[in-house]
Write a protein that holds these residues in place. Structure first.
Motif, short mmCIF file in Angstrom:
data_model
loop_
_atom_site.label_atom_id
_atom_site.label_comp_id
_atom_site.label_asym_id
_atom_site.label_seq_id
_atom_site.Cartn_x
_atom_site.Cartn_y
_atom_site.Cartn_z
N GLY A 227 2.98 4.36 4.85
CA GLY A 227 3.57 5.64 4.46
C GLY A 227 3.51 6.68 5.55
N LEU A 228 3.17 6.28 6.77
CA LEU A 228 3.05 7.22 7.89
C LEU A 228 4.41 7.79 8.26
CD1 LEU A 228 1.42 8.52 10.21
CD2 LEU A 228 1.81 6.42 11.52
N ALA A 229 4.50 9.13 8.28
CA ALA A 229 5.74 9.81 8.67
C ALA A 229 5.52 10.56 9.97
CB ALA A 229 6.17 10.78 7.57
N VAL A 230 6.57 10.68 10.75
CA VAL A 230 6.45 11.25 12.08
C VAL A 230 6.05 12.72 12.03
CG1 VAL A 230 8.88 11.96 12.28
CG2 VAL A 230 7.59 11.29 14.35
N LYS B 227 5.40 -1.30 -10.71
CA LYS B 227 6.34 -2.17 -11.41
C LYS B 227 7.32 -1.35 -12.22
CE LYS B 227 6.47 -6.25 -14.39
NZ LYS B 227 5.66 -7.22 -15.20
N GLY B 228 8.59 -1.65 -12.06
CA GLY B 228 9.63 -0.92 -12.76
C GLY B 228 10.12 0.30 -12.02
N LYS B 229 9.37 0.71 -11.01
CA LYS B 229 9.74 1.90 -10.24
C LYS B 229 9.99 1.57 -8.78
CE LYS B 229 8.25 6.70 -9.49
NZ LYS B 229 7.20 7.71 -9.79
N GLY B 230 9.35 0.49 -8.30
CA GLY B 230 9.51 0.11 -6.91
C GLY B 230 8.58 0.88 -5.99
N MET B 231 8.94 0.94 -4.70
CA MET B 231 8.12 1.63 -3.71
C MET B 231 8.47 3.12 -3.67
SD MET B 231 7.65 -0.98 -0.47
CE MET B 231 9.41 -1.37 -0.28
N TYR B 232 7.45 3.93 -3.49
CA TYR B 232 7.67 5.37 -3.33
C TYR B 232 6.46 5.98 -2.64
CZ TYR B 232 4.63 5.77 -7.45
OH TYR B 232 3.57 5.67 -8.32
N LEU B 233 6.64 7.17 -2.09
CA LEU B 233 5.56 7.89 -1.41
C LEU B 233 4.78 8.70 -2.43
CD1 LEU B 233 7.49 9.06 1.77
CD2 LEU B 233 5.71 7.31 1.67
N ASP B 234 3.46 8.66 -2.31
CA ASP B 234 2.60 9.38 -3.24
C ASP B 234 1.44 9.99 -2.46
OD1 ASP B 234 1.63 10.40 -5.56
OD2 ASP B 234 1.06 8.50 -6.46
N ASP B 235 0.77 10.96 -3.07
CA ASP B 235 -0.42 11.54 -2.44
C ASP B 235 -1.51 10.49 -2.32
OD1 ASP B 235 0.85 13.99 -2.37
OD2 ASP B 235 -0.04 14.69 -4.24
N GLY C 151 17.86 10.50 4.24
CA GLY C 151 17.68 9.57 3.14
C GLY C 151 16.26 9.61 2.59
N GLU C 152 16.01 8.72 1.67
CA GLU C 152 14.72 8.69 0.96
C GLU C 152 13.56 8.46 1.89
OE1 GLU C 152 12.65 6.24 -2.78
OE2 GLU C 152 14.58 5.60 -1.94
N MET D 140 9.46 0.70 9.58
CA MET D 140 10.55 0.30 8.68
C MET D 140 10.98 -1.13 8.97
SD MET D 140 11.32 2.97 6.74
CE MET D 140 13.01 2.70 6.22
N MET D 141 11.39 -1.84 7.92
CA MET D 141 11.92 -3.18 8.08
C MET D 141 13.34 -3.10 8.63
SD MET D 141 9.48 -5.18 7.19
CE MET D 141 10.28 -6.78 6.98
N PRO D 142 13.84 -4.19 9.21
CA PRO D 142 15.20 -4.16 9.79
C PRO D 142 16.28 -3.76 8.79
CG PRO D 142 14.02 -6.10 10.55
CD PRO D 142 13.15 -5.45 9.52
N GLY D 143 16.11 -4.07 7.51
CA GLY D 143 17.13 -3.74 6.51
C GLY D 143 17.11 -2.29 6.05
N GLY D 144 16.25 -1.46 6.65
CA GLY D 144 16.19 -0.05 6.27
C GLY D 144 15.27 0.24 5.10
N ARG D 145 14.38 -0.69 4.81
CA ARG D 145 13.42 -0.50 3.73
C ARG D 145 12.02 -0.37 4.32
NH1 ARG D 145 14.22 0.93 -1.20
NH2 ARG D 145 12.62 -0.48 -2.02
N PRO D 146 11.11 0.33 3.62
CA PRO D 146 9.72 0.40 4.09
C PRO D 146 9.06 -0.97 4.05
CG PRO D 146 10.17 2.09 2.43
CD PRO D 146 11.33 1.14 2.41
#
Length: 420
Positions: A228-231, A251-259, A292-293, A300-306
């Motif tokens: 989750g490291l951001a520049v 589960k059901g929500k997928g990946m997201y950034l959280d505290d 974007g999100e 990041m993965m090559p497909g644009g996903r974390p």
């Protein structure tokens, strides 16, 4: 002011009936002369009326005296509050009161549903006895087969439920009050050394994985904190990293950034020069997305996903196989960072702060044997400090061996007279 109605009746007093005195609402009923015929009524501290039934007038009056005294001393408990079931209090009161992220919420809920609710779910909170509390803790190992630190962790959740029930005045005392918690068994960690980490970096089949391994070894970030490291959290000029978010999966929500999970986890981490160089090189090779999100995410993965947690673990297993070393978990690279700090002479409080542990005891339990090994270096430091010229017997200070001055001694200055 409490009072006693001398006869219990099923119907409430009519509006035109007297509302004061000992015989308030005195109405004969089918229960007259049978069983618990005396009702004690009194107002609780919240102003709501409470009632209870008793066999004799003396018992009803004694109940009122007890309740009025408890209100005066601040020890009053709602007699009906303890009737709530363990399951309802755990899920409706304790769990929402925990300051945790979604991933921890799922973990806590799973533990309660697996180990607590099947045993006590339908029991009233006030019905659990200390003997049962001790027996339940034994079930964690004998029935459910838990081992290592997990029995202590699950017991900590449940003990917290009953502690909150005491604080909320649901029960007067926790059944776990005098029951020792399960022994916290910490497995000794054996992290990779610098040579092995270099092997892993060299065997990485993607430049991103090489950068992630090296950056973790230099900072001790958790997997979620790294992914989750951001520049915008990196100050390249001051060489610091603000750790306050992590990438999680639900589960059901997928990946997201959280505290991050705890207040101690939110920290300002000093970055060594090598860590800054590793990040700068990776960002130059693979710039973070600008919109974007996932805008600003470094890895990041090559497909644009974390990078998912399972993806990173799978990658490390393949890298270990390519490097010809024993299989490692990503957390062991974090342990490597801690071992370097300890070997360099850092005190436990500094190590705790850098790792984001909530208390120093967690650090000491996890790395106790590493601190023991570092004691020999302390002896060398003292021997070298008191040795006369030419009598050092080849001993060197630990900071010279490690090539760095421990942060806990970084502000110390000294004047040394050099031999001619």
């Amino acid at each position: 002011m409490g009072y006693v109605a001398d006869r219990w009746h099923k119907s409430r007093p009519k509006p035109d009936e007297p509302e004061c005195g000992e015989h308030k609402g005195k109405v004969a009923s089918s229960a007259h002369g049978k069983g618990k015929r005396w009702q004690a009524r009194y107002d609780g501290p919240d102003g709501n009326e409470r009632t209870s039934l008793h066999s004799t007038k003396a018992e009803a009056e004694a109940e009122i005296v007890r309740q009025e005294s408890a209100k005066q001393t601040g020890s009053w408990l709602d007699p009906k509050a303890g009737a709530v079931t363990v399951e309802r209090f755990a899920l409706d009161s304790w769990l929402p009161a925990q300051n945790i992220n979604a991933r921890s919420h799922t973990e806590y809920l799973g533990a309660l549903r697996r180990y607590l609710i099947p045993e006590w779910g339908n029991r009233q909170m006030r019905s659990i006895r200390p003997s049962e509390a001790g027996a339940w803790q034994q079930l964690l190992t004998s029935k459910y087969g838990l081992s290592g630190a997990y029995p202590n962790r699950v017991a900590r959740y449940v003990r917290g439920i009953f502690k909150l029930a005491v604080d909320d005045r649901v029960i007067p005392i926790s059944p776990f009050e005098r029951i020792p918690a399960p022994t916290l068994v910490e497995s000794a960690v054996h992290p990779p050394d610098v040579a092995e980490v270099r092997q892993l970096i060299a065997a990485a089949y993607r430049p991103m994985y090489a950068a992630m391994i090296e950056f973790t070894a230099l900072t001790g970030l958790r997997s979620g904190e790294l992914r989750g490291l951001a520049v915008d959290r990196i100050d390249f000029l001051r060489r610091t990293l603000r750790v306050d978010q992590q990438l999680v999966y639900e589960k059901g929500k997928g990946m997201y950034l959280d505290d991050v999970k705890t207040g101690a986890g939110r920290r300002l981490l000093p970055l060594p020069r090598r860590a800054v160089d590793v990040l700068a090189a990776h960002i130059a090779h693979a710039p973070p997305p600008q919109s974007g999100e996932w805008a600003g995410l470094v890895f990041m993965m090559p497909g644009g996903r974390p990078v998912g947690e399972s993806t990173l673990d799978w990658a490390l297993k393949n890298i270990c196989r390519r490097a010809g070393v024993q299989p490692r978990h990503w957390h062991e690279i974090r342990h490597h960072y801690a071992s370097v700090l300890i070997g360099g002479g850092e005190n436990p409080k500094v190590v705790q702060k850098r790792l984001g542990h909530k208390d120093v005891m967690t650090t000491l339990r996890t790395y106790a044997h590493l601190f023991v090994e570092a004691e020999e270096q302390t002896r060398d430091v003292l021997d070298a400090a008191w040795a006369l010229p030419g009598e050092t017997d080849g001993q060197t200070e630990s900071s010279a061996t490690s090539g760095r001055i421990p942060e806990s001694r970084a502000q110390e200055a000294s004047i040394v007279q050099l031999n001619a």
